[in-house]
Write a protein that holds these residues in place. Structure first.
Motif, PDB file in Angstrom:
ATOM      1  N   LEU A  84      10.279  11.359  -6.762  1.00  0.00           N
ATOM      2  CA  LEU A  84       9.024  12.117  -6.731  1.00  0.00           C
ATOM      3  C   LEU A  84       8.062  11.594  -7.803  1.00  0.00           C
ATOM      4  N   GLN A  85       8.562  11.381  -8.999  1.00  0.00           N
ATOM      5  CA  GLN A  85       7.743  10.841 -10.081  1.00  0.00           C
ATOM      6  C   GLN A  85       7.311   9.408  -9.765  1.00  0.00           C
ATOM      7  N   ASN A  86       8.210   8.611  -9.192  1.00  0.00           N
ATOM      8  CA  ASN A  86       7.864   7.228  -8.853  1.00  0.00           C
ATOM      9  C   ASN A  86       6.689   7.170  -7.876  1.00  0.00           C
ATOM     10  N   VAL A  87       6.719   8.020  -6.864  1.00  0.00           N
ATOM     11  CA  VAL A  87       5.638   8.015  -5.871  1.00  0.00           C
ATOM     12  C   VAL A  87       4.332   8.501  -6.508  1.00  0.00           C
ATOM     13  N   THR A  88       4.422   9.528  -7.323  1.00  0.00           N
ATOM     14  CA  THR A  88       3.231  10.031  -8.021  1.00  0.00           C
ATOM     15  C   THR A  88       2.622   8.945  -8.900  1.00  0.00           C
ATOM     16  N   GLU A  89       3.465   8.282  -9.685  1.00  0.00           N
ATOM     17  CA  GLU A  89       2.977   7.237 -10.586  1.00  0.00           C
ATOM     18  C   GLU A  89       2.480   6.017  -9.808  1.00  0.00           C
ATOM     19  N   ALA A  90       3.077   5.747  -8.658  1.00  0.00           N
ATOM     20  CA  ALA A  90       2.614   4.625  -7.830  1.00  0.00           C
ATOM     21  C   ALA A  90       1.182   4.862  -7.359  1.00  0.00           C
ATOM     22  N   LEU A 126      -4.104  -8.374  -2.814  1.00  0.00           N
ATOM     23  CA  LEU A 126      -3.627  -6.996  -2.788  1.00  0.00           C
ATOM     24  C   LEU A 126      -2.105  -6.970  -2.697  1.00  0.00           C
ATOM     25  N   LEU A 127      -1.534  -7.786  -1.833  1.00  0.00           N
ATOM     26  CA  LEU A 127      -0.069  -7.854  -1.726  1.00  0.00           C
ATOM     27  C   LEU A 127       0.548  -8.252  -3.061  1.00  0.00           C
ATOM     28  N   ASP A 128      -0.027  -9.247  -3.732  1.00  0.00           N
ATOM     29  CA  ASP A 128       0.480  -9.648  -5.051  1.00  0.00           C
ATOM     30  C   ASP A 128       0.430  -8.483  -6.033  1.00  0.00           C
ATOM     31  N   ALA A 129      -0.657  -7.726  -6.008  1.00  0.00           N
ATOM     32  CA  ALA A 129      -0.801  -6.573  -6.905  1.00  0.00           C
ATOM     33  C   ALA A 129       0.241  -5.503  -6.593  1.00  0.00           C
ATOM     34  N   GLU A 169       5.534  -2.821  -7.882  1.00  0.00           N
ATOM     35  CA  GLU A 169       6.953  -2.614  -7.555  1.00  0.00           C
ATOM     36  C   GLU A 169       7.843  -3.169  -8.663  1.00  0.00           C
ATOM     37  N   ASN A 170       7.536  -4.356  -9.148  1.00  0.00           N
ATOM     38  CA  ASN A 170       8.344  -4.977 -10.204  1.00  0.00           C
ATOM     39  C   ASN A 170       8.312  -4.157 -11.486  1.00  0.00           C
ATOM     40  N   ARG A 171       7.156  -3.600 -11.825  1.00  0.00           N
ATOM     41  CA  ARG A 171       7.064  -2.748 -13.022  1.00  0.00           C
ATOM     42  C   ARG A 171       7.946  -1.513 -12.891  1.00  0.00           C
ATOM     43  N   PHE A 172       8.176  -1.074 -11.668  1.00  0.00           N
ATOM     44  CA  PHE A 172       9.033   0.084 -11.426  1.00  0.00           C
ATOM     45  C   PHE A 172      10.503  -0.319 -11.298  1.00  0.00           C
ATOM     46  N   GLY A 173      10.803  -1.600 -11.495  1.00  0.00           N
ATOM     47  CA  GLY A 173      12.189  -2.063 -11.450  1.00  0.00           C
ATOM     48  C   GLY A 173      12.709  -2.352 -10.057  1.00  0.00           C
ATOM     49  N   PRO A 215      18.269  -6.783  -3.511  1.00  0.00           N
ATOM     50  CA  PRO A 215      19.568  -7.454  -3.379  1.00  0.00           C
ATOM     51  C   PRO A 215      19.965  -7.733  -1.925  1.00  0.00           C
ATOM     52  N   TYR A 216      19.483  -6.917  -0.992  1.00  0.00           N
ATOM     53  CA  TYR A 216      19.760  -7.108   0.422  1.00  0.00           C
ATOM     54  C   TYR A 216      18.750  -6.302   1.226  1.00  0.00           C
ATOM     55  N   LYS A 217      18.671  -6.615   2.522  1.00  0.00           N
ATOM     56  CA  LYS A 217      17.712  -5.941   3.398  1.00  0.00           C
ATOM     57  C   LYS A 217      17.973  -4.434   3.413  1.00  0.00           C
ATOM     58  N   ASN A 218      16.895  -3.658   3.309  1.00  0.00           N
ATOM     59  CA  ASN A 218      16.940  -2.196   3.331  1.00  0.00           C
ATOM     60  C   ASN A 218      17.734  -1.586   2.187  1.00  0.00           C
ATOM     61  N   ALA A 219      17.841  -2.311   1.073  1.00  0.00           N
ATOM     62  CA  ALA A 219      18.517  -1.767  -0.106  1.00  0.00           C
ATOM     63  C   ALA A 219      17.729  -0.575  -0.639  1.00  0.00           C
ATOM     64  N   PRO A 220      18.418   0.389  -1.268  1.00  0.00           N
ATOM     65  CA  PRO A 220      17.684   1.480  -1.928  1.00  0.00           C
ATOM     66  C   PRO A 220      16.675   0.883  -2.909  1.00  0.00           C
ATOM     67  N   ARG A 221      15.602   1.623  -3.161  1.00  0.00           N
ATOM     68  CA  ARG A 221      14.550   1.059  -4.015  1.00  0.00           C
ATOM     69  C   ARG A 221      13.882   2.112  -4.885  1.00  0.00           C
ATOM     70  N   THR A 222      13.522   1.667  -6.070  1.00  0.00           N
ATOM     71  CA  THR A 222      12.763   2.536  -6.967  1.00  0.00           C
ATOM     72  C   THR A 222      11.360   2.742  -6.434  1.00  0.00           C
ATOM     73  N   LEU A 223      10.827   1.693  -5.767  1.00  0.00           N
ATOM     74  CA  LEU A 223       9.487   1.809  -5.207  1.00  0.00           C
ATOM     75  C   LEU A 223       9.288   0.757  -4.129  1.00  0.00           C
ATOM     76  N   ASP A 224       8.702   1.178  -3.032  1.00  0.00           N
ATOM     77  CA  ASP A 224       8.344   0.288  -1.939  1.00  0.00           C
ATOM     78  C   ASP A 224       6.891   0.559  -1.596  1.00  0.00           C
ATOM     79  N   LEU A 225       6.073  -0.484  -1.633  1.00  0.00           N
ATOM     80  CA  LEU A 225       4.656  -0.380  -1.285  1.00  0.00           C
ATOM     81  C   LEU A 225       4.369  -1.362  -0.165  1.00  0.00           C
TER      82      LEU A 225
END
Length: 159
Positions: free
Chosen positions: A18-24, A71-74, A79-83, A87-97
């Protein structure tokens, strides 16, 4: 600021989703020559073709002067700042944009497919998209009401 209208799909299911999406959304608003014009409610959904915790999803509408590739690079930088790890396709993620739509353009390159390839198959994208823009036209696709009907069996909970 020029007026490219862009829709971004946002999702998280690792850490404080929830916080990740808000901060994104806040991070999107800080991109150069960009503002978040509108954002949807947050929705809880089960992972699709994957395991892990439920996702928190939303869609944001941007007005931006950024071209699609910068825009894609940004987005990848955010996403990288959020960690974000891949590791593999459809892996859990801290953030996906994901860039869902960029104006009414069709873009097909090695890096980008716009409209997003699975946009019309996923309630977690279509429902929040319809919330913020119920009259949206997706290039070369059926009306939004038809697309929503097709995904009506997918569980999605507004939070």
């Amino acid at each position: 600021m020029s007026g490219n209208i862009v829709y971004i799909g946002i999702g998280s299911n690792l850490g404080n989703a929830l916080q990740n999406v808000t901060e994104a959304i806040n991070s999107l608003n800080r991109l150069p020559d960009t503002s978040v014009d509108k954002s949807s409610s947050f929705y809880r959904t089960a992972p699709v073709n994957a395991t892990g915790d439920d996702y928190i999803n939303a869609v944001a509408r941007l007005v931006t002067g950024l071209a699609p590739d910068p825009l894609l690079d940004a987005l990848w930088d955010i996403e990288n700042r959020f960690g974000r790890k891949r590791p593999y396709k459809n892996a859990p993620r801290t953030l996906d944009l994901d860039i869902l739509l960029y104006n009414r353009e069709r873009i097909l390159t090695d890096r980008l497919t716009i409209p997003h390839a699975r946009l019309c198959e996923r309630a977690f994208v279509l429902v929040p998209l319809a919330e913020i823009d119920p009259d949206i036209v997706i290039p070369e696709k059926e009306p939004l009401s038809t697309l929503l009907h097709r995904v009506s069996n997918q569980k999605i909970e507004r939070i």
